[in-house]
Design a protein around this motif. Structure first.
Motif, PDB file in Angstrom:
ATOM      1  N   SER A 283       0.837  -1.212   0.000  1.00  0.00           N
ATOM      2  CA  SER A 283       0.000   0.000   0.000  1.00  0.00           C
ATOM      3  C   SER A 283       0.869   1.258   0.000  1.00  0.00           C
ATOM      4  N   PHE A 284       2.003   1.211   0.705  1.00  0.00           N
ATOM      5  CA  PHE A 284       2.874   2.395   0.737  1.00  0.00           C
ATOM      6  C   PHE A 284       3.555   2.602  -0.624  1.00  0.00           C
ATOM      7  N   LEU A 341       6.959   3.232  12.244  1.00  0.00           N
ATOM      8  CA  LEU A 341       6.061   3.024  11.102  1.00  0.00           C
ATOM      9  C   LEU A 341       4.764   3.791  11.310  1.00  0.00           C
ATOM     10  N   LEU A 342       4.206   3.715  12.517  1.00  0.00           N
ATOM     11  CA  LEU A 342       2.929   4.395  12.770  1.00  0.00           C
ATOM     12  C   LEU A 342       3.099   5.913  12.679  1.00  0.00           C
ATOM     13  N   HIS A 443      -3.844   9.102  -1.720  1.00  0.00           N
ATOM     14  CA  HIS A 443      -2.550   9.155  -1.048  1.00  0.00           C
ATOM     15  C   HIS A 443      -2.752   9.109   0.483  1.00  0.00           C
ATOM     16  N   MET A 444      -3.725   9.909   0.952  1.00  0.00           N
ATOM     17  CA  MET A 444      -4.011   9.962   2.388  1.00  0.00           C
ATOM     18  C   MET A 444      -4.577   8.626   2.875  1.00  0.00           C
ATOM     19  N   GLY A 445      -5.546   8.098   2.128  1.00  0.00           N
ATOM     20  CA  GLY A 445      -6.170   6.822   2.497  1.00  0.00           C
ATOM     21  C   GLY A 445      -5.148   5.695   2.552  1.00  0.00           C
ATOM     22  N   THR A 450      -1.721   1.907   5.467  1.00  0.00           N
ATOM     23  CA  THR A 450      -0.389   1.377   5.802  1.00  0.00           C
ATOM     24  C   THR A 450      -0.199   1.363   7.321  1.00  0.00           C
ATOM     25  N   ALA A 451      -0.633   2.456   7.993  1.00  0.00           N
ATOM     26  CA  ALA A 451      -0.501   2.514   9.456  1.00  0.00           C
ATOM     27  C   ALA A 451      -1.272   1.373  10.118  1.00  0.00           C
TER      28      ALA A 451
END
Length: 479
Positions: A283-284, A341-342, A443-445, A450-451
């Motif tokens: 996803s990233f 990562l978060l 991009h935001m979603g 990913t988080a």
């Protein structure tokens, strides 16, 4: 560490850093080359006026598709036949193909040379990561892998800026000739400095059937995504390509379950950290490619920046990647990768929110663009190297190259999809400011997704130590 690791680290190297630099120079080239052509696209159009945009998109896509499809097989070759040997062969092939790209007289020759270049890149990338992992003791690996990932991230981010300068000054050929001096340095130092290492499983035969199924699966799926907006491809042809890809990957998984010595040991995915890190990487990878490609569209179409100026405008983001990654590597070796990562994903989502809300139609770089660029650079520096590091943190030594290669391949496939989606959303001739809203929301979603995928990641030092002391037989497939 496992018995496998001792066989590999036995030739003592006074300091692991020279190995790191030789391996990283080659990875820098590969990553830079992957994104440099974002900047070269319009120059290639001028250089090959008879070619269609779809033909030219293959200069980008043939490389990415072949690179993604061959990374895992190349990791298997490195683990079995020697990492130094495969690494040097990859760098040499990459260099020769770079020269061939610069000399190409037609688009078809250029695409053919790019395919060779991708083969070289696929050979050297997993071998490079294994050489770095093998050179460092277990407790310093998190820092080394973070920096290795940061070199790749920085290069991918510097590619368009450096490319736009070289191309504006010297012509599109220099997007390829720039590889030669650094590549020669890497071969020369690699020959003298690197120690050969292969695993005791090197007697196992190479899984040719698995390799073929994986290449068909990844290649056909990527092809379907890349051609989604091509007028030459009918809906039926796209569906057939996608179906072939899905069948190829399903066949690959089914084969890996029964093969005596499979290319990818599916037991790797039993570990939740490895499973979720690869989903997060996917996803990233999509979000990263979308941001990049959209940036050039915005600068050219909305703010009317010429290419070299767009290159400079992009530079501050990439420059944040290395310090962010270096600090992240330090923190990861103490506290594990999950907090980084978060935090990194939230910062990256924040940069997308900034671009969604702030920049307007009139250029105002310092107040409207720069803050978003700096946020995105810090986010990338925290997330990308941490994903690479978390992916290999639990792996036994005999799976370094393949395990790392799976993770890199997943990122490449994400990147192919990101580029294709961006072209799909922004491909129309008349771009408005509002055309970009969909990109920033995606991009935001994706950053937030990913988080969420990183929540189960567990790489705190205690858990790694337990994983490294697993007896080698427990970590290997039962054949």
């Amino acid at each position: 560490m496992t018995h496998a690791h001792h066989t590999e680290a036995s030739p003592a190297i006074a300091s692991p850093w020279p190995v790191f630099w030789v391996a990283s120079v080659a990875v820098f080239l590969v990553s830079m080359d992957g994104t440099m052509l974002f900047a070269a696209f319009s120059a290639l159009r001028a250089g090959f006026p008879q070619a269609t945009a779809a033909d030219l998109s293959w200069v980008l896509n043939a490389y990415t598709v072949v690179y993604a499809a061959l990374l895992v097989p190349a990791g298997g070759l490195a683990d079995r036949h020697g990492r130094k040997k495969v690494f040097i062969a990859g760098v040499v092939l990459f260099l020769l193909a770079s020269v061939a790209c610069g000399l190409a007289g037609t688009v078809h020759w250029l695409v053919a040379a790019r395919v060779l270049q991708a083969m070289g890149a696929a050979l050297l990338t997993p071998a490079s990561l294994s050489l770095v992992l093998g050179a460092f003791p277990a407790e310093r690996r998190a820092i080394a892998v973070s920096l290795w990932g940061a070199v790749g991230g920085l290069a991918a981010a510097v590619g368009p800026s450096l490319g736009s300068f070289a191309i504006a000054a010297l012509g599109w050929q220099w997007a390829f000739y720039l590889n030669v001096p650094l590549g020669l340095f890497s071969v020369w130092r690699g020959m003298t400095l690197l120690q050969e290492s292969r695993q005791f499983s090197s007697r196992r035969p190479l899984d040719v059937a698995g390799m073929g199924l994986l290449i068909i699966g990844v290649g056909a799926l990527a092809l379907a995504v890349v051609q989604a907006d091509s007028p030459q491809w009918s809906r039926q042809a796209l569906l057939a390509s996608a179906a072939t890809g899905v069948l190829g990957l399903a066949g690959f998984i089914a084969w890996a379950r029964v093969a005596p010595a499979p290319l990818v040991d599916l037991n790797l995915f039993r570990h939740p950290t490895y499973r979720y890190v690869n989903l997060a990487t996917f996803s990233f990878g999509i979000a990263f490619a979308m941001m990049f490609f959209a940036f050039f569209f915005y600068m050219n179409a909305i703010w009317n920046y010429p290419l070299p100026l767009a290159g400079i405008a992009m530079a501050p983001g990439p420059l944040m990647v290395i310090p962010a990654a270096a600090l992240s590597g330090r923190a990861a070796s103490r506290h594990g990768h999950r907090p980084l990562l978060l935090a990194g994903c939230l910062i990256y989502a924040g940069s997308a929110l900034w671009f969604y809300l702030v920049p307007g139609v009139e250029p105002a770089y310092l107040t409207q663009w720069l803050p978003g660029m700096l946020l995105s650079g810090i986010g990338i520096g925290m997330v990308m190297p941490s994903l690479s590091g978390a992916a290999v943190s639990h792996l036994p030594a005999e799976h370094y190259a393949v395990g790392g290669a799976v993770n890199q391949a997943v990122r490449q496939i994400g990147s192919v999809i990101g580029v294709a989606l961006t072209v799909l959303i922004l491909g129309s001739a008349s771009l408005q400011r509002a055309s970009f809203d969909a990109i920033y929301l995606c991009h935001m979603g994706l950053a937030l997704l990913t988080a969420v995928l990183c929540l189960p990641v567990s790489t705190a030092p205690a858990t790694i130590r337990n994983a490294s002391t697993t007896p080698p037989d427990a970590a290997r497939p039962i054949s």
